[in-house]
Design an enzyme around this catalytic site. Structure first.
Site, PDB file in Angstrom:
ATOM      1  N   SER A 122       0.853  -1.193   0.000  1.00  0.00           N
ATOM      2  CA  SER A 122       0.000   0.000   0.000  1.00  0.00           C
ATOM      3  C   SER A 122       0.885   1.238   0.000  1.00  0.00           C
ATOM      4  CB  SER A 122      -0.888   0.007   1.243  1.00  0.00           C
ATOM      5  OG  SER A 122      -1.461   1.283   1.415  1.00  0.00           O
ATOM      6  N   TYR A 124      -1.664   0.627  10.654  1.00  0.00           N
ATOM      7  CA  TYR A 124      -1.814  -0.078   9.375  1.00  0.00           C
ATOM      8  C   TYR A 124      -0.608   0.200   8.476  1.00  0.00           C
ATOM      9  CZ  TYR A 124      -3.650  -0.963   4.653  1.00  0.00           C
ATOM     10  OH  TYR A 124      -3.820  -1.387   3.373  1.00  0.00           O
TER      11      TYR A 124
END
Lengths: 465, 251
Positions: free
Chosen positions: B144, B157
Site C-alpha cells: 500500500s 496499518y
C-alpha cells in the site's frame, strides 16, 4: 562454434548440472532449470535416468521462439555437446550425424562436396535434433516438404533409457517428427541431402502492389521455383495493404556463374559474413510503429520492381538475420512473440481477414513472411499443411496483444488452420485439439511410451500436450 | 505455465475474499487462468467468491487459511502445490484496523500487525519456497502507499504495510535468478468494503484498476507497481517532505 553460440554457458561434464534461467529465442517467460550437457549417448542416457521428478527436455541452439525447450524446475539437456558428423556418403548424398550438429556445421562440411541440407529455415543455427523435433520447413516446402521428410533413420533415446532406431512410416517416427522433443531425446540421424553445383543462389525478385496481387503471382508461378518466399509490409494500409517483395530462386548451376568470375575458381566455397552483435541492452519499445513503418517503407522501395538471375550467397538468401548475432535483443527486455499460422488452400478469405486485422491494428512487425506450403508431412504434430502460411513477429510489450492474438487464433481455427508450436508461447490449450487433429494419437503414444512423464517442457505443461 | 505475457494458468489467492484479489482473478480468468485456489477462513463469503469465479468458467477450489495462525501455513499451503504447479500467488489478505481504537487497545493493534506482516512473512516464505522448486511463478504482494511513509492518521496499518513491503522487496532480491518473480503492488486509496465509510483520499482508485495494473505488471515483469501510476511521482515527492511539514499536511 560460431560467435553466435547458444546463450547457455557450457559446463565441464554432464554431471556438473547448474541451475540457469532458460528462455526461448523470443526471450519471453524465462524459467529456471538444471542444465545438463551430455557429450556421449551414454551420458545422455544417464541424464535422462537422473533427471528427477520434474522431468527433462532436450535443447539445441535455443532458436525455438517460445517455451518448447525450457523445463521449469527440472532438467534441460543441452545437446550441443553431441556434435560429431559421423559419416558422409558423398556418392549417395546422405549424412549420419549427432543430433547436436547445427545446420551451419553441416553446410560447412557438405557444401565443398557438392551437397546441401535438404531443408533450412531462416537460420542456420538450429541443430539436427531440433530440426526433427520441430519438423522445420523452409522456403522449399512446396517442393521438398519438411525436414523429417528427408530423414532416413534416427536414434531415439526413450524414457526407459533404451535407444531405438526409428525409421519413417512407423508411429514412433511420426510422433517424433514435430513432437517437440516429448517422445525422447534424438541422439543421431541419417539425412538425405540435396545436390548442388555451386554455393550461390540464382534469385529473382519482384514487387507485388497488394495482397491479391501477391497471392495471384505466387499461385501462378510458385511451381517454377525451388525456393520461394514473400516479405509483406503489414503496416501498409488501404489499397497498399499486403504490398510485398517476392524473393524466389534456386541453386545456381555452374554455367550460371560468369566466366572469369572469382566464384568460378571456388564455386562451392561457403563464406557467410558476420556483422557486430546486437548490444546486450536495448530499451523496450525501440521497434514501434514509427521505426518499423519507416523500415518497411525503405525495404519496399529499395527492392527492385523486377530483377532476375541475381547471384546471392546462401547466407544472404536464406539466413539474412544470422549475420547479426543476438538480433533477438533488439526487442528489449520484454522480448517478442512470433506468430505463424497456416490456412489451407480455399481459405484465402481467412488469410485476407487476418492480414487486414493486423494491418488495421498497426502491429509493428518488420519480419512478416508469406509462403505457400506443399503436401502435408507425416508427423502427427507437424505444422505444415497445404496452404498459405504467414509468420510475423511482434514486440511482446504491445498492450492488448495477448487478446488480439487469441482472436486471430479463432479465425485460424475456424478456417481449419493451425499455429506453429515451435514458435508458440501463448496459445490457449483448448485451441490445440482443433488445430492438430492427431493430438489424441500423440497423447496416447506418449502415455504408453513415457508413463511417468519423464519428457516434459514448459510447452507441454502449458498446452497439456 | 504462464504465457509470453506473464498471464498465469493457475492462481492461488491468499485472502480469497479480498475485492482487489477477486477483481484480479476475474480479469485473469477472462484471459488464461483456468485453475484458482481461494485461501481464506472458511466462510459463506469465501464460498460465494468461489462460485462467482466458477460462473466465469474457472475450476475453483477453496482451502482453509488463517493469517493469524502461521503454524498451519506450511501444511495448508504446501499441499496446494503438490496438486500441480501454481503460476501465480496473489498475497492479498490484510486488515485496515481502526486507528483510534487500536491506539487505545494495543492488543487489537498487534493483531493488525500480526495479520498484515507476520502472517505474510510466514505465508510468503512457504509459497516462495514452493515456487522456487517449480522453477517458475509470480508472487504478487499487495502492499500500500500507506507503507511508503507513516502518516499520523493510520500509522498502525501503515507500519504493518511498510514491513510487508520491505519483506517483499527483500524476498524479490533473494529470488532473483531463480525463475520466480516477486512483484510489489502499491495501490493508493481503493474503494472497497474495507474503506467504506472512510473519507476518500485524492487519486482514489478501484479494485478493477488495481487488477488491470497487475496484469500490465505481469506482462512487463515489473518489480513495483503503483496504482494509479502517478502515485510513484507523488510519493517520491512526499517522501522528502520534512517531518514538521509532513505532519501538518491534510493526509
Amino acid at each position: 562454434m560460431p560467435a553466435d553460440s547458444p546463450a547457455l554457458p557450457p559446463s565441464e561434464a554432464a554431471s556438473a548440472a547448474e541451475a540457469v534461467s532458460v528462455s526461448g529465442w523470443g526471450r519471453t517467460a524465462p524459467t529456471t532449470a538444471r542444465l545438463v550437457r551430455p557429450r556421449t549417448p551414454e551420458e545422455a542416457a544417464a541424464a535422462v535416468r537422473d533427471c528427477g521428478e520434474r522431468g527433462g527436455i532436450a535443447r539445441g541452439l535455443g532458436r525455438a521462439y517460445g517455451d518448447a525447450a525450457q523445463n521449469a524446475g527440472g532438467a534441460v539437456f543441452d545437446m550441443t555437446g553431441l556434435d560429431r558428423v559421423r559419416a558422409i556418403d558423398a556418392d549417395a548424398g546422405t549424412v549420419v550425424c549427432d543430433s547436436g550438429v547445427s545446420l551451419h556445421r553441416l553446410m560447412e562440411v557438405l557444401l565443398p562436396l557438392g551437397w546441401f541440407v535438404p531443408v533450412t529455415p531462416g537460420t542456420r543455427y538450429v541443430t539436427v535434433g531440433g530440426a526433427i523435433g520441430a519438423d522445420i520447413h523452409g522456403k522449399n516446402h512446396h517442393v521438398s516438404g519438411s525436414f523429417s521428410r528427408h530423414v532416413l533413420a534416427m536414434d531415439l533415446l526413450t524414457a526407459d533409457g533404451t535407444v531405438h532406431t526409428v525409421t519413417p512410416g512407423t508411429p514412433l517416427f511420426d510422433a517424433t517428427a514435430g513432437g517437440m522433443g516429448l517422445t525422447g531425446v534424438i541422439l543421431s540421424a541419417t539425412v538425405r541431402l540435396q545436390p548442388v553445383e555451386t554455393s550461390l543462389m540464382s534469385v529473382d525478385t519482384e514487387r507485388a502492389t497488394d495482397l491479391d496481387d501477391l497471392m495471384a503471382r505466387l499461385t501462378a508461378t510458385d511451381h517454377r521455383y525451388r525456393y520461394s518466399v514473400a516479405w509483406i509490409d503489414l503496416l501498409a494500409r488501404g489499397t497498399a495493404m499486403g504490398r510485398s517483395v517476392l524473393t524466389r530462386g534456386d541453386h545456381a548451376p555452374l554455367d550460371a556463374l560468369p566466366a572469369r568470375a572469382r566464384a568460378r575458381r571456388a564455386p562451392l566455397a561457403f563464406r557467410p559474413g558476420q556483422l557486430p552483435a546486437a548490444p546486450s541492452f536495448v530499451p523496450d519499445g525501440l521497434l514501434g510503429k514509427a521505426t518499423v513503418g519507416l523500415f518497411n517503407e525503405l525495404w519496399y522501395r529499395k527492392a527492385p520492381r523486377c530483377r532476375t538471375g541475381e547471384l546471392q550467397k546462401i547466407s544472404t538468401f536464406f539466413h539474412p538475420l544470422d549475420g547479426v548475432p543476438h538480433w533477438n535483443r533488439v526487442y528489449g527486455r520484454s522480448g517478442f512473440v512470433q506468430y505463424q499460422f497456416v490456412v489451407g488452400y480455399g481459405k484465402e478469405e481467412a488469410l485476407r481477414r487476418v492480414v487486414r486485422r493486423i494491418s488495421e491494428r498497426g502491429c509493428p512487425s518488420f519480419l512478416a513472411v508469406l509462403k505457400r506450403f506443399g503436401e502435408g508431412d507425416p508427423g502427427w504434430l507437424s505444422f505444415p499443411m497445404p496452404g498459405w502460411t504467414l509468420a510475423l513477429d511482434i514486440p511482446a510489450n504491445l498492450p492488448g496483444l495477448g487478446a488480439f492474438l487469441d482472436e486471430l487464433d479463432e479465425e485460424v481455427a475456424a478456417a481449419d488452420g493451425r499455429v506453429y508450436l515451435a514458435k508458440d508461447s501463448r496459445l490457449r490449450p483448448e485451441m490445440l485439439a482443433a488445430m492438430y487433429p492427431r493430438l489424441d494419437d500423440f497423447r496416447a503414444l506418449r502415455a504408453g511410451l513415457d508413463p511417468r512423464g519423464v519428457f516434459r517442457s514448459d510447452l507441454s505443461r502449458r498446452l497439456a500436450l | 505455465m504462464k504465457d509470453a505475457f506473464g498471464t498465469p494458468q493457475s492462481l492461488l489467492v491468499l485472502g480469497g475474499t479480498s475485492e482487489i484479489a477477486l477483481a484480479t482473478a476475474r480479469r485473469l480468468v477472462a484471459r488464461r487462468t483456468r485453475t484458482v485456489w481461494l485461501a481464506g477462513r472458511p466462510s459463506p463469503a469465501l464460498e460465494k467468491a468461489a462460485s462467482g469465479l466458477r460462473d466465469l468458467g474457472a475450476d475453483v477450489r477453496t482451502v482453509a487459511f488463517d493469517a493469524l495462525d502461521p503454524e498451519s501455513h506450511e501444511e495448508n499451503l504446501g499441499k496446494i502445490f503438490t496438486e500441480g504447479d501454481i503460476d501465480m500467488v496473489l498475497l492479498a489478505f490484510g486488515v485496515l484496523g481502526d486507528q483510534a481504537r487500536d491506539e487505545d487497545e494495543p492488543l487489537s493493534a498487534a493483531r493488525v500487525a500480526q495479520t498484515n506482516y507476520t502472517g505474510a512473512v510466514s505465508a510468503g516464505l512457504v509459497c516462495a519456497r514452493a515456487l522456487q522448486s517449480q522453477g517458475h511463478g509470480s508472487l504478487v504482494v499487495l502492499s500500500s502507499v500507506a507503507g511508503e511513509r507513516a502518516r499520523r492518521s493510520n500509522f498502525i496499518y501503515g507500519s504493518s504495510k511498510a514491513g510487508l513491503d520491505a519483506f517483499a522487496q527483500g524476498l524479490g532480491d533473494a529470488l532473483y535468478g531463480t525463475g520466480v518473480h516477486v512483484m510489489v503492488v502499491r495501490p493508493g486509496f481503493v474503494r472497497t468494503k474495507m474503506t467504506a465509510g472512510l473519507e476518500e483520499a485524492p487519486m482514489a482508485t478501484t479494485p478493477e484498476a488495481v487488477a488491470e495494473a497487475i496484469e500490465t505488471g505481469l506482462r512487463r515483469r515489473s518489480e513495483t507497481v503503483w496504482v494509479p501510476g502517478v502515485l510513484r511521482v507523488v510519493m517520491s515527492a512526499l517522501r522528502h517532505v520534512p517531518r514538521p511539514v509532513f505532519r501538518r499536511l491534510p493526509l
